[in-house]
Design a protein around this motif. Structure first.
Motif, PDB file in Angstrom:
ATOM      1  N   PRO A   1     -45.573 -37.036  17.792  1.00 18.44           N
ATOM      2  CA  PRO A   1     -45.343 -37.024  16.343  1.00 18.44           C
ATOM      3  C   PRO A   1     -43.878 -37.293  16.004  1.00 18.44           C
ATOM      4  CG  PRO A   1     -46.709 -35.170  16.993  1.00 18.44           C
ATOM      5  CD  PRO A   1     -46.235 -35.807  18.263  1.00 18.44           C
TER       6      PRO A   1
ATOM      7  N   ASP B   1     -46.981 -40.075  12.509  1.00 19.18           N
ATOM      8  CA  ASP B   1     -46.301 -39.146  11.605  1.00 19.18           C
ATOM      9  C   ASP B   1     -46.408 -37.721  12.155  1.00 19.18           C
ATOM     10  OD1 ASP B   1     -48.791 -38.021  10.834  1.00 19.18           O
ATOM     11  OD2 ASP B   1     -49.018 -39.515   9.246  1.00 19.18           O
TER      12      ASP B   1
ATOM     13  N   THR C   1     -48.020 -35.238  11.285  1.00 21.39           N
ATOM     14  CA  THR C   1     -49.328 -34.570  11.231  1.00 21.39           C
ATOM     15  C   THR C   1     -50.174 -34.852  12.473  1.00 21.39           C
ATOM     16  OG1 THR C   1     -50.384 -36.444  10.088  1.00 21.39           O
ATOM     17  CG2 THR C   1     -49.332 -34.765   8.717  1.00 21.39           C
TER      18      THR C   1
END
Length: 221
Positions: free
Chosen positions: A122, A178, A180
């Motif tokens: 991430p 990203d 998440t």
């Protein structure tokens, strides 16, 4: 005048159609590919450290060319380019870069450059220098695509820089996953899809590709 405009429109649409037609998911783990490119057998977590390439070694490995036609990625020297005419001055002090190189007839076509499968975490960022030029605005294409389980997502499209007056390299920073995404990351592949036209002043080139860990606070260009 209308006839000329229509001709340019058809040319641009055809270029884009050919480029996107090549986006056919293919397994990166096939035995045939492993035999051709032994470095594909590196485990994804280790492969993270292999993605950086400024092409000074004279090879694109462990990125690899999977272009379907007569246009291919070739490492060139800034002082003696093989593809038509000299590129703009580089952003760094390197002597080599990667360029979409056509045959002797300057046949237009698609070029594809892939990474090994690697574990992206991430917030990871991919940084690269690029140069894209075309006689007609937007006629050439350069997209960076993320492939996860053969599902492809375009991360950035750079055809907007494809103009007759683009005589400079640019640097882009693109987030791969990203924040998440799962903390353990995902096994992914990055792919550059490009389309280079058949005019003398058409050109696409890449340089200084680096994987930047999540701690880097870069922004997409």
């Amino acid at each position: 005048m209308k006839s000329t405009s229509l001709k340019f429109f058809i040319l641009a649409v055809t270029s884009i159609a050919v480029c996107w037609a090549g986006k056919i998911p293919t397994s990166k783990n096939s035995e045939e590919l492993k035999l051709r490119y032994p470095f594909l057998q590196v485990d994804p977590l280790t492969a993270r450290a292999l993605l950086d390439n400024d092409f000074e070694s004279g090879t694109e490995e462990p990125w690899y060319d999977s272009s379907p036609n007569t246009v291919h990625w070739v490492v060139e020297d800034f002082s003696s380019p093989a593809e038509g005419y000299s590129p703009p001055a580089p952003l760094s002090n390197g002597a080599k870069y990667l360029r979409a190189t056509r045959d002797a007839q300057q046949t237009a076509g698609q070029v594809i450059l892939r990474t090994v499968t690697f574990t992206a975490l991430p917030g990871d960022v991919i940084s690269f220098d690029f140069w894209i030029r075309s006689r007609y605005t937007g006629a050439n294409a350069l997209d960076l695509v993320l492939s996860v389980d053969d599902v492809e997502t375009t991360l950035i499209s750079l055809s907007g820089y494809s103009t007759s007056v683009n005589l400079e390299w640019r640097r882009s920073f693109v987030t791969i996953l990203d924040i998440t995404a799962p903390p353990t990351g995902r096994d992914v592949t990055l792919i550059f899809y490009a389309y280079c036209g058949g005019n003398t002043d058409d050109a696409i080139a890449l340089d200084n590709i680096f994987l930047i860990p999540a701690s880097f606070d870069g922004k997409d260009e």
